[in-house]
Design a protein around this motif. Structure first.
Motif, PDB file in Angstrom:
ATOM      1  N   LEU A  41      12.232 -17.377  23.345  1.00  0.00           N
ATOM      2  CA  LEU A  41      13.090 -18.537  23.093  1.00  0.00           C
ATOM      3  C   LEU A  41      12.290 -19.747  22.641  1.00  0.00           C
ATOM      4  CD1 LEU A  41      15.640 -18.250  26.015  1.00  0.00           C
ATOM      5  CD2 LEU A  41      16.092 -17.936  23.585  1.00  0.00           C
ATOM      6  N   ARG A  42      11.136 -19.987  23.275  1.00  0.00           N
ATOM      7  CA  ARG A  42      10.285 -21.112  22.857  1.00  0.00           C
ATOM      8  C   ARG A  42       9.849 -20.946  21.403  1.00  0.00           C
ATOM      9  NH1 ARG A  42       7.657 -20.034  27.680  1.00  0.00           N
ATOM     10  NH2 ARG A  42       8.462 -21.320  29.358  1.00  0.00           N
ATOM     11  N   ASN A  43       9.428 -19.732  21.046  1.00  0.00           N
ATOM     12  CA  ASN A  43       9.000 -19.480  19.671  1.00  0.00           C
ATOM     13  C   ASN A  43      10.154 -19.628  18.689  1.00  0.00           C
ATOM     14  OD1 ASN A  43       6.363 -18.968  20.436  1.00  0.00           O
ATOM     15  ND2 ASN A  43       6.714 -16.780  20.691  1.00  0.00           N
ATOM     16  N   LYS A  46      10.871 -23.339  18.226  1.00  0.00           N
ATOM     17  CA  LYS A  46       9.809 -23.921  17.389  1.00  0.00           C
ATOM     18  C   LYS A  46      10.035 -23.584  15.914  1.00  0.00           C
ATOM     19  CE  LYS A  46       4.820 -23.941  16.759  1.00  0.00           C
ATOM     20  NZ  LYS A  46       3.540 -23.401  17.184  1.00  0.00           N
ATOM     21  N   LYS A  47      10.367 -22.328  15.633  1.00  0.00           N
ATOM     22  CA  LYS A  47      10.580 -21.901  14.254  1.00  0.00           C
ATOM     23  C   LYS A  47      11.801 -22.590  13.648  1.00  0.00           C
ATOM     24  CE  LYS A  47       8.536 -19.350  12.100  1.00  0.00           C
ATOM     25  NZ  LYS A  47       7.457 -19.624  11.139  1.00  0.00           N
ATOM     26  N   ILE A  48      12.891 -22.702  14.421  1.00  0.00           N
ATOM     27  CA  ILE A  48      14.091 -23.373  13.925  1.00  0.00           C
ATOM     28  C   ILE A  48      13.791 -24.847  13.653  1.00  0.00           C
ATOM     29  CG2 ILE A  48      16.419 -24.149  14.565  1.00  0.00           C
ATOM     30  CD1 ILE A  48      16.737 -21.457  16.039  1.00  0.00           C
ATOM     31  N   GLU A  49      13.020 -25.477  14.546  1.00  0.00           N
ATOM     32  CA  GLU A  49      12.628 -26.877  14.327  1.00  0.00           C
ATOM     33  C   GLU A  49      11.830 -27.022  13.038  1.00  0.00           C
ATOM     34  OE1 GLU A  49      12.408 -28.808  18.795  1.00  0.00           O
ATOM     35  OE2 GLU A  49      10.534 -28.273  17.809  1.00  0.00           O
ATOM     36  N   GLU A  50      10.900 -26.096  12.803  1.00  0.00           N
ATOM     37  CA  GLU A  50      10.078 -26.165  11.594  1.00  0.00           C
ATOM     38  C   GLU A  50      10.927 -25.971  10.343  1.00  0.00           C
ATOM     39  OE1 GLU A  50       7.154 -23.139  12.245  1.00  0.00           O
ATOM     40  OE2 GLU A  50       6.014 -24.357  13.668  1.00  0.00           O
ATOM     41  N   ILE A  56      14.947 -30.072  18.258  1.00  0.00           N
ATOM     42  CA  ILE A  56      16.032 -29.411  18.991  1.00  0.00           C
ATOM     43  C   ILE A  56      15.830 -29.496  20.504  1.00  0.00           C
ATOM     44  CG2 ILE A  56      17.147 -27.184  19.434  1.00  0.00           C
ATOM     45  CD1 ILE A  56      16.557 -26.492  16.505  1.00  0.00           C
ATOM     46  N   ASP A  57      14.606 -29.333  20.967  1.00  0.00           N
ATOM     47  CA  ASP A  57      14.367 -29.270  22.418  1.00  0.00           C
ATOM     48  C   ASP A  57      14.117 -30.644  23.052  1.00  0.00           C
ATOM     49  OD1 ASP A  57      11.829 -29.759  21.464  1.00  0.00           O
ATOM     50  OD2 ASP A  57      10.968 -27.893  22.220  1.00  0.00           O
TER      51      ASP A  57
END
Length: 63
Positions: A41-43, A46-50, A56-57
């Motif tokens: 989920l963290r990864n 991070k990918k969606i944010e990039e 997002i978090d």
């Protein structure tokens, strides 16, 4: 169909193994699975944010 059958068989074997494990082994397996899920989920966040350039978090940074 072969891959699907392998998944079903693996699930059945895992279920049988779980029945023979001690409660401590089962708790450890659940804790390990939880850790892997949290890492995934963290990864993903991070990918969606990039990709979208959004925080997002709510940690104050993108990615």
């Amino acid at each position: 169909m072969g891959v699907l059958w392998e998944v079903v068989q693996t699930g059945l074997m895992y279920g049988q193994k779980r029945k023979s494990d001690t409660i401590e082994d089962r708790v450890q397996a659940l804790e390990d699975q939880l850790q892997l899920t949290q890492n995934t989920l963290r990864n993903l966040v991070k990918k969606i944010e990039e990709i979208h350039g959004l925080d997002i978090d709510g940690d104050g940074k993108v990615g």
